[in-house]
Motif scaffolding. Sequence first.
Motif, PDB file in Angstrom:
ATOM      1  N   GLN A  36       4.171   4.192  10.235  1.00  0.00           N
ATOM      2  CA  GLN A  36       3.506   2.995   9.734  1.00  0.00           C
ATOM      3  C   GLN A  36       2.013   3.063  10.041  1.00  0.00           C
ATOM      4  OE1 GLN A  36       4.450  -0.829  11.615  1.00  0.00           O
ATOM      5  NE2 GLN A  36       4.911  -1.618   9.582  1.00  0.00           N
ATOM      6  N   LEU A  37       1.196   2.721   9.048  1.00  0.00           N
ATOM      7  CA  LEU A  37      -0.257   2.774   9.205  1.00  0.00           C
ATOM      8  C   LEU A  37      -0.740   1.525   9.925  1.00  0.00           C
ATOM      9  CD1 LEU A  37      -2.762   4.475   8.505  1.00  0.00           C
ATOM     10  CD2 LEU A  37      -3.017   3.063   6.446  1.00  0.00           C
TER      11      LEU A  37
ATOM     12  N   ALA B 101      -5.649   4.282  10.988  1.00  0.00           N
ATOM     13  CA  ALA B 101      -6.522   4.461   9.824  1.00  0.00           C
ATOM     14  C   ALA B 101      -7.904   4.954  10.247  1.00  0.00           C
ATOM     15  CB  ALA B 101      -6.639   3.141   9.061  1.00  0.00           C
TER      16      ALA B 101
ATOM     17  N   GLN C  44      -7.525   8.674  11.258  1.00  0.00           N
ATOM     18  CA  GLN C  44      -7.402   9.546  10.088  1.00  0.00           C
ATOM     19  C   GLN C  44      -8.749   9.724   9.389  1.00  0.00           C
ATOM     20  OE1 GLN C  44      -4.353   8.020   7.509  1.00  0.00           O
ATOM     21  NE2 GLN C  44      -2.718   8.255   9.026  1.00  0.00           N
TER      22      GLN C  44
ATOM     23  N   ARG D 234     -10.244  11.004  -1.349  1.00  0.00           N
ATOM     24  CA  ARG D 234      -9.495  10.785  -0.107  1.00  0.00           C
ATOM     25  C   ARG D 234     -10.282   9.910   0.859  1.00  0.00           C
ATOM     26  NH1 ARG D 234      -7.729  16.128   2.598  1.00  0.00           N
ATOM     27  NH2 ARG D 234      -6.807  14.593   4.012  1.00  0.00           N
TER      28      ARG D 234
ATOM     29  N   SER E 192     -10.193   6.324  -0.435  1.00  0.00           N
ATOM     30  CA  SER E 192      -8.858   5.766  -0.230  1.00  0.00           C
ATOM     31  C   SER E 192      -8.620   5.427   1.239  1.00  0.00           C
ATOM     32  CB  SER E 192      -7.809   6.769  -0.724  1.00  0.00           C
ATOM     33  OG  SER E 192      -6.508   6.296  -0.468  1.00  0.00           O
ATOM     34  N   ALA E 193      -9.068   6.307   2.151  1.00  0.00           N
ATOM     35  CA  ALA E 193      -8.895   6.053   3.587  1.00  0.00           C
ATOM     36  C   ALA E 193      -9.679   4.819   4.024  1.00  0.00           C
ATOM     37  CB  ALA E 193      -9.332   7.273   4.388  1.00  0.00           C
TER      38      ALA E 193
ATOM     39  N   ASP F 167     -10.513   2.276   2.089  1.00  0.00           N
ATOM     40  CA  ASP F 167      -9.818   1.113   1.508  1.00  0.00           C
ATOM     41  C   ASP F 167      -8.604   0.730   2.358  1.00  0.00           C
ATOM     42  OD1 ASP F 167     -11.645   1.008  -0.523  1.00  0.00           O
ATOM     43  OD2 ASP F 167     -10.400   2.092  -1.974  1.00  0.00           O
ATOM     44  N   SER F 168      -7.859   1.733   2.837  1.00  0.00           N
ATOM     45  CA  SER F 168      -6.703   1.452   3.692  1.00  0.00           C
ATOM     46  C   SER F 168      -7.134   0.779   4.988  1.00  0.00           C
ATOM     47  CB  SER F 168      -5.948   2.748   4.001  1.00  0.00           C
ATOM     48  OG  SER F 168      -5.433   3.335   2.822  1.00  0.00           O
TER      49      SER F 168
ATOM     50  N   GLU G 191      -7.903  -2.810   4.370  1.00  0.00           N
ATOM     51  CA  GLU G 191      -6.665  -3.570   4.219  1.00  0.00           C
ATOM     52  C   GLU G 191      -6.029  -3.869   5.575  1.00  0.00           C
ATOM     53  OE1 GLU G 191      -2.270  -3.108   2.065  1.00  0.00           O
ATOM     54  OE2 GLU G 191      -3.874  -1.664   1.659  1.00  0.00           O
ATOM     55  N   MET G 192      -6.080  -2.897   6.490  1.00  0.00           N
ATOM     56  CA  MET G 192      -5.499  -3.101   7.816  1.00  0.00           C
ATOM     57  C   MET G 192      -6.250  -4.188   8.597  1.00  0.00           C
ATOM     58  SD  MET G 192      -2.873  -1.102   8.128  1.00  0.00           S
ATOM     59  CE  MET G 192      -2.576  -1.462   6.391  1.00  0.00           C
TER      60      MET G 192
ATOM     61  N   HIS H   4      -1.836  -2.971  15.906  1.00  0.00           N
ATOM     62  CA  HIS H   4      -2.966  -2.374  15.186  1.00  0.00           C
ATOM     63  C   HIS H   4      -3.895  -1.587  16.121  1.00  0.00           C
ATOM     64  CE1 HIS H   4      -2.708  -3.461  11.012  1.00  0.00           C
ATOM     65  NE2 HIS H   4      -2.467  -4.726  11.278  1.00  0.00           N
TER      66      HIS H   4
END
Length: 583
Positions: free
Chosen positions: A103-104, A109, A112, A133, A136-137, A139-140, A143-144, A269
């Motif tokens: 799970q991210l 995040a 990574q 990439r 996208s990373a 953006d993730s 979101e977190m 988190h």
Amino acid sequence: MVDLAHRSGDRQHDLKSEKRKAQMAVARSSLERQTMLLLTSSKTLLRHPDDQAALQCRDGVFYQIRLSLQLISLCVTDGVMVFDQNRYITLQPNDEPSDLGMQLTASAAIRQLMEMLEMVRMTSTVGSVVRERLVSALDSLCEMTQDFTDSAYTPHHHREQILDFLEECRFEMSNLIQPEQDQCESLRSEGVEVTVERLNRRLKDLRKQLQIVAMDQISDVFRSNDDQTILSSMKACSISGDIDGVEKYLEKFREHSEHIQEVCRLLHHISLNDHLHIHTGHSERNLRALAPLTLLAGRTFCIHPSSRIARENLEVFCDTWAHNVNELSRLAKESDAAASGRIAAEKQAYMSLPRPGKHGTTQKPSKPITLDVEDQQKMAKVGLEMKLLTSEVDAEAEKWDEYAENDIVKKAKAMSSMAYNMYLFTRGDGPLKTTHDLFTQAEFFAEQANKMYKTVREFSYEVPGSPEKNDLSATLEKIPIHCQQLQVLVKSPTVGKSATFSKVDSVIQETKNLMNEIAKLVTACFVCATKYEIEFRGASNSRGALPEDYQQRSSRESTLWRRTPSIRRTAPPPLHAISTQDI
């Protein structure tokens, strides 16, 4: 359930992955608590079979038990499970996956994204695939962080700081992924290096801010002590038969449980290692599942206020909730310690850098030189290879954690830390700042390898003749050769920057080769020790305070190692049961 507890406990000790160990521990702990919940909820349903709340409560406990059993299966099979409708539970659409290790989280995040940036820094290129990439990373990550910014309990100034850090990260990212046109190669490389460094700093600032927000909310929750007050009052009202009081505190519990779950999500988190990642994730999942079941148990008691079994069921659910909150408090302390550096959340560098003239180092060191970025990039590949070897040695050494005084383990971990320092040098980080620091550390590394050779050689005397001993001896004999080569390289004189760089490259390459043999040696020792059940004793335990270089006698009685019968062996059969043929 008792038999399963014993078998799963044995399997937990056999697991090599820290993530799987943590998952197995979580599953076993959950099963232990859910067994009592299953008992009381089933008794309540048998006593009140027409009560829909009692039925939902019992079924909910069954569902959680099956999830825990499936998690044990996941650990035993290392994530490779053949799906069987009749054997494993089918997850509902809104359920999280069984393997929460995948799970991210916000911390994952950030890690990574920083790893991707490290590769960009090494290559100085940002192609179209890498660009996608990176975006996208980021953006993730955004979101977190919404769990922090959307929380009603996050102060306004903390929310603004998080959003400011995210905006700065987006700005630096836009500079990094811009097209490479109208830029020469040298300018582009320098720009990438600077931008990556700035973006890394922004990400570290963001991570620190998220940790502050999470720990502030957790501190507020435990400081108010509302949880203990609500549960105690609810149990007191149930004992006295005050149904109105139970209903009032059930509503307060509903609001408070939502706050607890939100705080637990923030703690998840900011988890920095696999152990905390698994435990905080499952703590959130358990609390989220337990809250509605506790409310159902309370509803059943309100409908049947004179039922002793219903009251007992509610009290057991309240006690289980309190136990889970206490576990959350412990995890919060561990997370805070890891975030502040009081616990080694990551590999700690070996800081015992010897002074010139000590430990056999050269009396007249060569002129210290600091490598530039280009030179560091040239040796980045061999540096990363050495980092992988340090991880391998640490993994092998962790198998022997029960032998805290084992000299092989201590020397292996010390050498792993020294090699990790040299890897950090190839990145421009760590305590080794100049080439002289590197060469001094390399020579000390070779001396430690020689000491380990002597220790393992003495250990090999206790290993019976076998293919395993042959493998151990073959690996052992390579150690002095590599040590000598490394010492020769370190002491070789150099003149000029080009020659110094060549020497640095050769020293790191030879250190990597020696580290490779050390990894094989530790594995071979563990295989022999396990198969022939050799008991380990450290020098401090068996000989008192002796100098480290004290030469041990070759007498079998004075050795630090000895073989003992294994407790796993079965007792010999009775004498009358042994036939002449058996003898």
